[in-house]
Scaffold this active site. Structure first.
Site, PDB file in Angstrom:
ATOM      1  N   ALA A   1       0.958   6.018   4.771  1.00 16.58           N
ATOM      2  CA  ALA A   1      -0.074   6.164   3.950  1.00 16.58           C
ATOM      3  C   ALA A   1      -1.131   5.189   4.104  1.00 16.58           C
ATOM      4  CB  ALA A   1       0.265   6.210   2.402  1.00 16.58           C
TER       5      ALA A   1
ATOM      6  N   HIS B   1      -3.310  -2.226   5.550  1.00 21.67           N
ATOM      7  CA  HIS B   1      -2.259  -2.293   6.717  1.00 21.67           C
ATOM      8  C   HIS B   1      -2.792  -2.348   8.071  1.00 21.67           C
ATOM      9  CE1 HIS B   1      -0.277   0.939   3.701  1.00 21.67           C
ATOM     10  NE2 HIS B   1       0.434  -0.037   3.875  1.00 21.67           N
TER      11      HIS B   1
ATOM     12  N   LYS C   1      -0.890  -8.862  -1.119  1.00 22.00           N
ATOM     13  CA  LYS C   1      -1.176  -7.854  -2.049  1.00 22.00           C
ATOM     14  C   LYS C   1       0.344  -7.997  -2.832  1.00 22.00           C
ATOM     15  CE  LYS C   1      -1.903  -4.013  -4.343  1.00 22.00           C
ATOM     16  NZ  LYS C   1      -0.955  -3.400  -4.291  1.00 22.00           N
TER      17      LYS C   1
ATOM     18  N   SER D   1      -4.460  -0.096  -2.009  1.00 24.75           N
ATOM     19  CA  SER D   1      -3.073   0.381  -2.078  1.00 24.75           C
ATOM     20  C   SER D   1      -2.970   1.653  -1.866  1.00 24.75           C
ATOM     21  CB  SER D   1      -2.680   0.023  -3.481  1.00 24.75           C
ATOM     22  OG  SER D   1      -1.544   0.733  -4.070  1.00 24.75           O
TER      23      SER D   1
END
Ligand code: PAF
Length: 278
Positions: free
Chosen positions: A32, A37, A149, A185
């Site tokens: 995801a 990322h 994070k 997120s």
């Protein structure tokens, strides 16, 4: 980008790279993929000759079965997002490659794991520590990139790598945020439009609290008021909003050492976390 499904294939690739003296980076993810990322992938590309991205939705780190069921699984989209980065391998192990029959070993880091996320998600960090140890050892990467994070996670994997003499150096990278401050997120896609509009309140109140603490206001009073404001904005009960030592996560009563403000709260049925330096 080679799609790799087994640890043997990964090992063979890794061996060919070691042979040429190349530096290998790993970016562990649960898929995801979002801009957060991808910033880790970018850092990995700059810091190493070869980059492996891993995608494994690790059942052992989900303390809530519903959260595991709802976790987005988007391998094709993820591969498409990675394509422009020209990474060397996308490792998407089948579950038996990580947890073969009879698997009985648990990696458990004491101290750092016991509070904050650890207190609210029993077993979560054992699951993270176990899978990350395996991914470090399977990839034998020289360096691994993690997002700040998940600040507590970043400290824990740094600790375990040192403690177990794993030769993978952990590098923490800054949190990537939406324009309104919401930390990126994989869970954000589950917010309704109304919840998405409320979501930035957590970071906004954290920034305000950090500023007040820097100006010398009493820490407990500031944090209690910020919690209240976050709840007033539409979040559920704040699970924690704590000022901690940035290295040990021990509670602090002043700013004589670097500190971190960390928070977690439910918004609807989505659990959001964030942290900032104070
Ligand atoms: O941060 C995550 O996505 C996961 O906790 C990690 C590090 C990939 C381990 O499953």
């Amino acid at each position: 980008m080679k799609l790799v499904r087994t640890k043997d294939e990964l090992r063979t690739l890794r061996r060919s790279w070691i042979f040429k003296g190349e530096k290998v980076a790993v970016v562990p993810t649960m898929g995801a993929l979002h801009a957060g990322h991808l910033s880790l992938v970018e850092a990995a590309k700059k810091g190493a000759d070869r980059v492996i991205v891993t995608i494994f939705v690790n059942p052992k780190q989900f303390n809530n079965p519903d959260d595991l069921d709802k976790y987005p699984r988007t391998e094709e989209d993820d591969a498409a997002k990675l394509a422009p980065y020209d990474i060397d391998a996308l490792y998407v192990p089948t579950p038996d490659q990580i947890y073969p029959d009879g698997f009985a070993t648990n990696v458990s880091v004491s101290g750092l794991t016991e509070d904050l996320e650890g207190a609210h998600r029993p077993g979560h960090f054992d699951g993270v520590a176990t899978v990350v140890s395996k991914l470090f050892l399977q990839s034998r990467a020289d360096v691994a990139y993690f997002g700040q994070k998940d600040y507590q996670q970043m400290l824990i994997v740094t600790r375990l790598s040192k403690d177990l003499d794993i030769e993978t150096e952990v590098v923490g990278c800054p949190t990537v945020r939406e324009e309104d401050g919401l930390a990126m997120s994989s869970r954000n896609v589950r917010l309704s439009p109304e919840e998405r509009a409320i979501a930035p309140a957590m970071k906004r109140e954290m920034d305000r609290a950090a500023e007040a603490i820097r100006r010398g206001a009493e820490i407990r009073v500031v944090l209690d008021s910020a919690k209240q404001q976050i709840e007033n904005a539409g979040y559920g009960a704040v699970e924690y909003l704590e000022l901690r030592d940035a290295e040990t996560l021990a509670p602090v009563t002043d700013l004589s050492r670097p500190t971190r403000l960390l928070a977690a709260a439910m918004l609807g049925d989505v659990r959001l976390i964030d942290n900032i330096a104070v």
